[in-house]
Design an enzyme around this catalytic site. Structure first.
Site, short mmCIF file in Angstrom:
data_model
loop_
_atom_site.label_atom_id
_atom_site.label_comp_id
_atom_site.label_asym_id
_atom_site.label_seq_id
_atom_site.Cartn_x
_atom_site.Cartn_y
_atom_site.Cartn_z
N THR A 63 90.50 -5.99 36.39
CA THR A 63 89.14 -6.38 36.78
C THR A 63 88.60 -5.50 37.90
OG1 THR A 63 90.13 -8.09 38.19
CG2 THR A 63 89.35 -8.77 36.00
N GLU A 126 91.06 -8.69 30.05
CA GLU A 126 90.89 -8.35 31.46
C GLU A 126 92.00 -9.02 32.27
OE1 GLU A 126 88.85 -6.50 33.26
OE2 GLU A 126 87.16 -5.99 31.93
N ASP A 178 91.84 2.10 34.56
CA ASP A 178 92.60 0.86 34.37
C ASP A 178 93.31 0.80 33.02
OD1 ASP A 178 89.78 0.75 33.55
OD2 ASP A 178 90.08 -1.35 33.06
#
Length: 284
Positions: A63, A126, A178
């Site tokens: 996130t 996420e 990410d």
């Protein structure tokens, strides 16, 4: 980590009664797709999958925000234009925000192989983590156990091959980092989620880097494209090639992420393609 340890951690992930969202404005009501979902917080941000595409890919994210509440709010309220199918909290609780049959808005501008609308062909997960902007904290074991349990169920339901469990940085190199180099991809692969090979040892030797050109650069670019990365085979080691190499390293050779194709990077990529092809042969 032993499989028993993972199983014990998995057992902490309990399905709980769906909770009303204090933030979301969506009128969407749905039953969880997964038995490991603890809470439902419907997102206001979703649409139909284009062309009737069924999801055949999982994209994992962090996130990248200071706290879980801020991240959940951003992924659910109207106007942010972002969402995900699932959110995995640090303690292993899993929230579903968008049904798997619908298109969540998590991947953005991204490509993999011939796919250019990844939101229509993927399921977005996420993972609550502050990311690089907040020191890239380690992922708790309980959280990773929950990610594994969730993804294994999705893979079985959707017949998703291991090679199509990817990070956001894989499908959007240069734009995203990410879930980051601390994400335990090998642990996931050992549990049947994703594809991973033991990275080749980092040793001295010739490298390919910014400014390099010629047949060796072309071969590297072709191998990365063959695996799925969005890269043009130009024979010139440009900034795009550097970004893709860094994304590959972040996932598959995280000990050194520098965008330089050293012998370890090239050997790891070669081994990964061999492993993927062997798996495809077994299926065929």
């Amino acid at each position: 980590m032993s499989q028993n340890s993972l199983s014990q951690a998995d057992s902490t992930v309990r399905r709980r009664q769906a909770l009303p969202s204090p933030w979301a404005t969506s009128e969407m009501k749905f039953v969880p797709d997964s038995s490991v979902v603890a809470d439902i917080i419907p997102s206001a941000n979703y649409g139909d999958r284009r062309g009737g595409r069924a999801p055949d890919m999982i994209v994992l994210h962090y996130t990248g925000m200071a706290d879980a509440e801020s991240a959940i709010r951003r992924l659910t309220v109207a106007g942010t234009e972002v969402s995900a199918h699932y959110i995995v909290r640090e303690d292993g609780r899993i929230i579903q925000c968008v049904p798997e049959t619908l298109r969540a808005w998590h991947a953005g501008a991204a490509t993999w192989g011939t796919d250019t609308d990844l939101n229509s062909c993927s399921i977005g997960v996420e993972i609550i983590n502050g990311g690089h902007d907040h020191g890239l904290p380690a992922y708790p074991l309980r959280q990773i156990a929950a990610v594994i349990a969730l993804c294994k169920g999705i893979m079985i339901r959707r017949n998703i091959p291991s090679e199509r469990v990817l990070g956001h940085s894989d499908v959007a190199p240069g734009r995203k980092q990410d879930p980051g180099e601390k994400f335990p991809w090998q642990l996931l692969a050992d549990s049947g989620v994703g594809l991973f090979v033991h990275p080749a040892k980092i040793v001295s030797g010739p490298t390919l880097e910014m400014g390099s050109s010629g047949p060796d650069v072309l071969a590297l670019q072709q191998a990365l494209a063959d695996y799925g990365y969005g890269i043009s085979a130009s024979s010139h080691y440009d900034s795009s090639t550097r970004d893709v190499v860094a994304a590959f390293q972040r996932h598959f050779r995280p000990a050194r992420v520098d965008g330089i194709a050293d012998p370890s990077t090239i050997a790891t990529l070669t081994d990964l393609i061999v492993l993927r092809n062997a798996g495809r042969s077994k299926i065929a």
